[in-house]
Each structure stands twice: as C-alpha cells, then as structure tokens.
Design an enzyme around this catalytic site. Structure first.
Site, short mmCIF file in Angstrom:
data_model
loop_
_atom_site.label_atom_id
_atom_site.label_comp_id
_atom_site.label_asym_id
_atom_site.label_seq_id
_atom_site.Cartn_x
_atom_site.Cartn_y
_atom_site.Cartn_z
N ASN A 110 0.85 -1.20 0.00
CA ASN A 110 0.00 0.00 0.00
C ASN A 110 0.88 1.24 0.00
O ASN A 110 1.95 1.24 0.60
CB ASN A 110 -0.87 0.00 1.27
CG ASN A 110 -1.72 1.24 1.41
OD1 ASN A 110 -2.39 1.66 0.47
ND2 ASN A 110 -1.69 1.85 2.59
N HIS A 112 0.96 5.09 1.31
CA HIS A 112 0.28 5.98 2.25
C HIS A 112 0.97 7.35 2.21
O HIS A 112 2.20 7.42 2.23
CB HIS A 112 0.33 5.39 3.67
CG HIS A 112 -0.39 6.25 4.66
ND1 HIS A 112 -1.76 6.26 4.75
CD2 HIS A 112 0.06 7.17 5.54
CE1 HIS A 112 -2.13 7.15 5.67
NE2 HIS A 112 -1.05 7.71 6.16
C1 GAR Z 1 -2.79 9.01 -2.67
O1 GAR Z 1 -2.25 10.16 -2.10
C2 GAR Z 1 -2.61 7.82 -1.77
O2 GAR Z 1 -1.38 7.81 -1.09
C3 GAR Z 1 -3.75 8.01 -0.80
O3 GAR Z 1 -4.82 8.46 -1.60
C4 GAR Z 1 -4.32 9.12 -2.76
C5 GAR Z 1 -4.88 8.44 -3.99
O4 GAR Z 1 -4.56 9.14 -5.16
N1 GAR Z 1 -4.03 6.79 -0.09
C6 GAR Z 1 -4.42 6.75 1.18
O5 GAR Z 1 -4.62 7.74 1.84
C7 GAR Z 1 -4.62 5.35 1.73
N2 GAR Z 1 -4.63 5.38 3.17
P1 GAR Z 1 -4.61 8.44 -6.60
O6 GAR Z 1 -5.98 7.79 -6.74
O7 GAR Z 1 -4.44 9.61 -7.55
O8 GAR Z 1 -3.48 7.45 -6.68
#
Ligand code: GAR
Length: 204
Positions: A110, A112
C-alpha cells in the site's frame, strides 16, 4: 518468455498512482512485474479510464452490490482466476479484513501519503492526512510504501521518502507535492522490488 509477477492494482479514485505504475512498466522501471488487472470499488473512479486507455482489464466490485464480506470474496475469486502474485493498493479507500490480508501475507503493498507512524491508521486517508500534517505544523512529511497486514497502515515498511512542507501550503498543494516527489517514485520502485523478490523466491 521470462516469468514476471502478475500484479493487480486496487483503486478507488483518480488513479495517479496507478498511472505511475503503468508508466513505470512502459519505461522499464517495473520489469519483474506486469499489471494484468485493475479492480475498483468505485464505478466512477477515473482510475478505470486510465486502465482502459492502457489496455488493462478492469473489474468493479462494490460493497453496495456484494456487501462487505461478499465484496472481499468476489475480489478473492477474481484475483485467483487471474493468478495474481502481488496486490497493490493505490489509493484504495477501504480497509481489508484480517481474513483477506492473512491470505495474501507479504503479497499486498500500500502507498500511504505520510511518513508512517505519523498521520496513519483508521481515518487517515487522502487529503485528511495532509490536513492533519499541516494542523500539527510538521516541517517534513512524505510517503510510505508498506506491506499490508491486519493493522491499518501497520505492516512492514518497504520504502519511505521525505518531502518538505512549504510556507502557505494548503492540503491540496501539499498532496500534489507529496505525490510528485514521493508516491509516484517509491510506489513503482517498491512494486519492482517486491516483484523481483517473488520471482527470485520461486527460482530458488
Ligand atoms: C494518494 O495520495 C494515496 O497515497 C492516498 O490516496 C491518494 C490516492 O490518489 N491513499 C491513502 O490515503 C490510503 N490510506 P490516486 O488515486 O491519484 O493514486
């Protein structure tokens, strides 16, 4: 043909991290793994359009249609059907049960958007993470790629990259910088690292 790890990417939203993985495959950064499947829990996710453009098969599995347990069961059967070796959570906004994570021990990673153990765990996702970092007034944040276990954001860390906070940052501005300077770099690198480990282990 050289054996590569079959990768499934799980998404919920915009899919910029999925795009970084697709681009890494094209450029050769990701060479021991191949994205063969994208699963979204949101039928509206723009990530699905990105996958379609790249010619990657997509599936949509929603809790609304299958229920919480049913959705995981459905995902498991799709993952098995496609002989998936590595699952990448790239902006997948749903916490997986212990039943699911135990089944794929060290086979789920994952990304984060903070330096774990700061600003992580249940309730910390997407923009909320950056809002919390700005509220606390930290001067450095970043991103983490880790293995997924039954503890939200609690699995072994694979890679981290720090990003400076700048004066006047809004959560949106900070999110974009953390993605560009950290997530889109360390997620493909980690995908390659873990894929290579999976292939190497098979050949031993
Ligand atoms: C990203 O910043 C990812 O790290 C975060 O959501 C965003 C998704 O962007 N994930 C979390 O917060 C998980 N806990 P994306 O759809 O453009 O990749």
């Amino acid at each position: 043909m050289k054996r590569v790890a079959n990768i499934a990417v799980l998404v919920s939203g915009g899919g910029t991290n999925l795009q970084a993985l697709i681009d890494a495959e094209t450029s050769g950064i990701l060479k021991n793994g191949k994205i063969v499947l994208v699963i979204s829990n949101n039928p509206e996710a723009y990530a699905l359009t990105r996958a379609e453009k790249a010619g990657i098969p997509c599936r949509v599995v929603t809790k609304k249609e299958y229920g919480r347990e049913g959705a995981e069961q459905k995902m498991i059967s799709i993952l098995e059907e496609n002989k998936i070796d590595l699952i990448i959570l790239a902006g997948f906004m749903s916490i997986l049960s212990e039943n699911f994570t135990k089944r794929y021990e060290r086979r789920i990673i994952n990304v984060h958007p903070s330096l774990i153990p700061s600003f992580c765990g249940e309730g910390f996702y997407g923009l909320k993470v950056h809002e919390a970092a700005l509220k606390k007034g930290v001067k450095v944040t970043g991103a983490t790629v880790h293995f997924v276990n039954e503890i939200p954001d609690g699995g072994e860390i694979i890679m981290q990259k720090a990003v400076e906070i700048e004066e006047g940052d809004t959560p949106e501005v900070l999110q974009e910088r953390v993605m560009r300077k950290a997530e889109w770099i360390i997620l493909p690198m980690s995908a390659e690292k873990v894929s290579a480990q999976i292939i190497e282990k098979e050949q031993r």
